[in-house]
Scaffold this motif. Sequence first.
Motif, short mmCIF file in Angstrom:
data_model
loop_
_atom_site.label_atom_id
_atom_site.label_comp_id
_atom_site.label_asym_id
_atom_site.label_seq_id
_atom_site.Cartn_x
_atom_site.Cartn_y
_atom_site.Cartn_z
N UNK A 35 0.62 -1.36 0.17
CA UNK A 35 -0.38 -0.18 0.01
C UNK A 35 0.60 1.50 0.05
N UNK A 36 0.36 2.15 -0.66
CA UNK A 36 -0.39 2.50 -1.59
C UNK A 36 -0.46 1.75 -3.17
N UNK A 37 -1.94 1.96 -3.72
CA UNK A 37 -1.99 0.80 -4.61
C UNK A 37 -1.31 1.24 -5.92
N UNK A 127 5.49 15.85 -22.44
CA UNK A 127 4.29 15.89 -22.48
C UNK A 127 3.02 15.34 -20.86
N UNK A 128 1.98 14.76 -21.42
CA UNK A 128 1.24 14.34 -19.90
C UNK A 128 1.57 13.01 -19.48
N UNK A 129 1.70 12.26 -21.00
CA UNK A 129 2.17 10.64 -20.65
C UNK A 129 3.74 10.90 -19.99
N UNK A 130 3.81 10.28 -18.74
CA UNK A 130 5.04 9.94 -18.12
C UNK A 130 5.44 8.11 -18.13
N UNK A 131 6.87 7.93 -18.48
CA UNK A 131 6.59 6.92 -17.80
C UNK A 131 6.41 6.28 -16.33
N UNK A 132 6.28 4.45 -17.32
CA UNK A 132 5.82 3.85 -15.42
C UNK A 132 7.02 3.06 -15.37
N UNK A 133 7.07 3.10 -13.39
CA UNK A 133 7.75 2.92 -13.21
C UNK A 133 7.45 1.75 -12.27
N UNK A 134 8.15 0.85 -11.53
CA UNK A 134 7.94 0.31 -10.38
C UNK A 134 8.69 -0.30 -9.80
N UNK A 135 8.58 -0.61 -8.86
CA UNK A 135 8.98 -1.48 -7.61
C UNK A 135 8.39 -2.29 -7.32
N UNK A 136 9.50 -3.66 -7.54
CA UNK A 136 8.78 -5.17 -7.40
C UNK A 136 9.43 -5.46 -5.62
N UNK A 137 8.86 -6.01 -5.42
CA UNK A 137 8.53 -6.43 -3.98
C UNK A 137 9.13 -7.98 -4.01
N UNK A 138 9.48 -8.46 -3.36
CA UNK A 138 10.17 -10.28 -3.09
C UNK A 138 10.27 -10.87 -1.96
N UNK A 166 4.98 -9.10 -5.21
CA UNK A 166 3.81 -7.77 -5.01
C UNK A 166 4.96 -7.24 -5.76
N UNK A 167 4.53 -5.82 -6.48
CA UNK A 167 4.69 -4.82 -6.88
C UNK A 167 3.91 -3.72 -6.85
N UNK A 168 4.15 -2.29 -7.09
CA UNK A 168 3.90 -1.19 -6.86
C UNK A 168 4.08 -0.02 -8.46
N UNK A 169 3.15 0.71 -9.11
CA UNK A 169 3.70 1.01 -10.06
C UNK A 169 3.54 2.70 -9.75
N UNK A 170 4.00 3.65 -10.94
CA UNK A 170 3.80 4.57 -10.58
C UNK A 170 2.30 5.45 -11.43
N UNK A 171 1.83 6.36 -11.66
CA UNK A 171 0.24 6.20 -12.38
C UNK A 171 1.26 6.81 -14.27
N UNK A 172 0.52 6.57 -15.47
CA UNK A 172 1.40 6.42 -16.45
C UNK A 172 1.29 8.37 -16.65
N UNK A 173 0.66 9.01 -15.29
CA UNK A 173 0.77 10.59 -15.97
C UNK A 173 0.20 11.11 -14.28
N UNK A 174 0.97 12.45 -14.75
CA UNK A 174 0.61 13.44 -13.08
C UNK A 174 -0.45 12.80 -12.67
N UNK A 175 -0.78 13.16 -11.18
CA UNK A 175 -1.68 12.76 -10.13
C UNK A 175 -2.98 14.13 -11.09
N UNK A 176 -2.40 15.04 -11.06
CA UNK A 176 -3.76 16.65 -11.94
C UNK A 176 -3.04 16.85 -12.94
N UNK A 177 -4.05 17.23 -14.19
CA UNK A 177 -3.65 17.86 -15.74
C UNK A 177 -4.40 19.05 -15.99
N UNK A 178 -3.51 19.47 -17.13
CA UNK A 178 -4.64 20.70 -17.76
C UNK A 178 -4.88 20.38 -18.72
N UNK A 179 -6.52 20.68 -18.48
CA UNK A 179 -7.27 19.68 -19.68
C UNK A 179 -7.45 21.54 -20.27
N UNK A 180 -7.74 22.06 -19.88
CA UNK A 180 -8.03 23.60 -20.44
C UNK A 180 -7.70 24.89 -19.68
#
Length: 437
Positions: A35-37, A127-138, A166-180
């Motif tokens: 946690x978190x997801x 850009x808005x699309x970010x590279x997904x990063x991963x932490x893996x727990x074994x 188990x693993x947890x990843x980052x979002x592929x975008x920032x938490x908030x983006x500017x639409x307009x």
Amino acid sequence: NWKQASFFYDSAALRKPLRGIEVLPSDPTQSLELNPLFLIPGHVQPVRMTFHSGSDLIQDGTVELTCSEGLQVIAPDEDPSSDNWRDSCTFDLPQCGPEGSVVMTTSVKSRLFKTIEQKLGLREAGGHNATIQTMQARVFTSYHHKSYQDVSVKEGIPAMQATLEAMVTTLDKPAFTVDECYASPYGEDKVLITVCLHCNTPIPFSIKEWHIDLPKLVPADDIDVNMGLFQHAIAEGEQLKLSFNFSQSKDTGPRGDEEEQPTLHVVLQDEYGKTFNQYMELDLDDLYDQMSKKDDYAGMNGVVVDLTCSSLEGLVGGPVTLKYCVEASNLRRKTSSDTDGNKDLRLRYKVLPVDCDWVVSGKVTGVLDCSSKRTHNLDFIGIPIRPGVLTRFPALSIHYETSEDESTIVDVQSRYPDAFKSLSYVNHMALACPAEG
């Protein structure tokens, strides 16, 4: 023999015949939760690992954390403010009895980095699309079945092995983006800035604080019209629209390449009270270009004209009232025979249709007396002659009216509406009557 297990039947001790041996495999009942997801890109976040032993008797174990590029982790017993961040770490898992739990909390730091595509220029890094990063727990454990809990001597009993992942990843975008983001000028030097934010997080977030920084603009008043939006939970896919009142600063001029960009700073808060800072650049280039042109023409010897339409939508062939507002307060004329640039200043104008999108009628030519009055309104009729979105409008040409300067064209800075929507006829009603012979 069965999978390294040997079974012996002592016929002297057991007089009854043995028909068979039923083997019940002891599958591990352990589990691992993270946690978190998800992780927010570009932030330091705590990650809680919860190990459940299930019905197993855990003798010992090892936890291994591995991060992809852009993520770093620190061991649970180390201070996140230290410099001990690394790409992977290993630490021991303590003994645990059946139905037991072990909670371990570590910290993960995310940083932005350029991928190979971004380094080669195949994809923009901002850009808005970010590279997904991963932490893996074994988790590697050595365990016995729960029935061994009452056995006093276990030295000669080999433990079984289990591996949990188990693993947890980052979002592929920032938490908030500017639409307009757009600006609506009003009054003499005021402008209303509207920013529409889009939530990309799977769980609701609220905005705890915000601050907007706009170069060459100052707040028009001390009233925050967005006060009612504080602490409002925003779910994934929802939008939040913020508005800000500003006025143009007296210290204006062209923006340099290294000048600070318009930025909106928000402090996000999740359901557990954890806060995150996010900075979002605002695209207000059109506003600053308009301000720069206004400043440039304020010191030039020319006129500024604004075209307005009675409606921004109409039918092909339908008349539309157009109005030019001519501002000639900065216009001066100085000739060899006239030392006063404001005396007897008359201008001749002509409305010109552009590229056959419009035909014009009404008073499309005339003379403007700018000796005492420097602001004039010119009304005429424009008729769109083709369907579609028209982005070009009739132009205004201005010359000096006196014979000495008749061939001199006055510099005209024109501002037009964004577009006019010209609609085709869907049906047409007509009345037919017989012709007389």
